[in-house]
Design a protein around this motif. Sequence first.
Motif, mmCIF file in Angstrom:
data_model
loop_
_atom_site.group_PDB
_atom_site.id
_atom_site.type_symbol
_atom_site.label_atom_id
_atom_site.label_comp_id
_atom_site.label_asym_id
_atom_site.label_seq_id
_atom_site.Cartn_x
_atom_site.Cartn_y
_atom_site.Cartn_z
ATOM 1 N N ASP A 84 0.796 -1.228 0.000
ATOM 2 C CA ASP A 84 0.000 0.000 0.000
ATOM 3 C C ASP A 84 0.828 1.277 0.000
ATOM 4 O O ASP A 84 0.274 2.374 0.015
ATOM 5 C CB ASP A 84 -0.978 0.009 1.164
ATOM 6 N N THR A 85 2.149 1.153 -0.066
ATOM 7 C CA THR A 85 3.025 2.328 -0.063
ATOM 8 C C THR A 85 4.230 2.055 -0.952
ATOM 9 O O THR A 85 4.827 0.975 -0.873
ATOM 10 C CB THR A 85 3.523 2.638 1.368
ATOM 11 N N ILE A 86 4.566 3.038 -1.792
ATOM 12 C CA ILE A 86 5.805 2.962 -2.563
ATOM 13 C C ILE A 86 6.539 4.291 -2.418
ATOM 14 O O ILE A 86 5.932 5.305 -2.079
ATOM 15 C CB ILE A 86 5.580 2.616 -4.049
ATOM 16 N N ALA A 87 7.831 4.281 -2.676
ATOM 17 C CA ALA A 87 8.646 5.491 -2.604
ATOM 18 C C ALA A 87 9.291 5.728 -3.963
ATOM 19 O O ALA A 87 9.879 4.812 -4.545
ATOM 20 C CB ALA A 87 9.719 5.351 -1.531
ATOM 21 N N SER A 88 9.137 6.964 -4.465
ATOM 22 C CA SER A 88 9.734 7.324 -5.744
ATOM 23 C C SER A 88 9.733 8.830 -5.900
ATOM 24 O O SER A 88 8.839 9.517 -5.416
ATOM 25 C CB SER A 88 8.938 6.699 -6.894
ATOM 26 N N GLN B 44 -0.129 4.767 -1.272
ATOM 27 C CA GLN B 44 0.556 5.961 -0.779
ATOM 28 C C GLN B 44 1.884 6.107 -1.507
ATOM 29 O O GLN B 44 2.656 5.150 -1.612
ATOM 30 C CB GLN B 44 0.810 5.878 0.720
ATOM 31 N N LEU B 45 2.128 7.310 -2.013
ATOM 32 C CA LEU B 45 3.393 7.604 -2.684
ATOM 33 C C LEU B 45 4.239 8.479 -1.777
ATOM 34 O O LEU B 45 3.831 9.571 -1.415
ATOM 35 C CB LEU B 45 3.149 8.312 -4.024
ATOM 36 N N ILE B 46 5.403 7.986 -1.422
ATOM 37 C CA ILE B 46 6.349 8.755 -0.620
ATOM 38 C C ILE B 46 7.350 9.372 -1.594
ATOM 39 O O ILE B 46 8.075 8.676 -2.287
ATOM 40 C CB ILE B 46 7.071 7.873 0.406
ATOM 41 N N ARG B 47 7.344 10.718 -1.651
ATOM 42 C CA ARG B 47 8.252 11.434 -2.546
ATOM 43 C C ARG B 47 9.323 12.182 -1.766
ATOM 44 O O ARG B 47 10.343 12.558 -2.327
ATOM 45 C CB ARG B 47 7.471 12.414 -3.408
#
Length: 71
Positions: free
Chosen positions: A43-47, A62-65
């Motif tokens: 449910d969460t990725i970072a890019s 959820q996108l962690i930027r």
Amino acid sequence: MSLFVVLPVDDRIVPVCLELMQRYNLLPNDALIIATAKLHGIDTIASFDADFLPACEGERIQLIREITDVA
């Protein structure tokens, strides 16, 4: 590298990738990342890639930027 897990990919990924590419105008590699997350319940990725914004929002991922995105 022992902290990372390589997730398996099977035939289910192709139609999901194609749908995501069409719906969000994603490149194949970006669609593969989102499709893998969906199929594995991630449910969460970072890019830093802004191309993920509409797809993550639409797929409820959820996108962690940046560090302030981590709650």
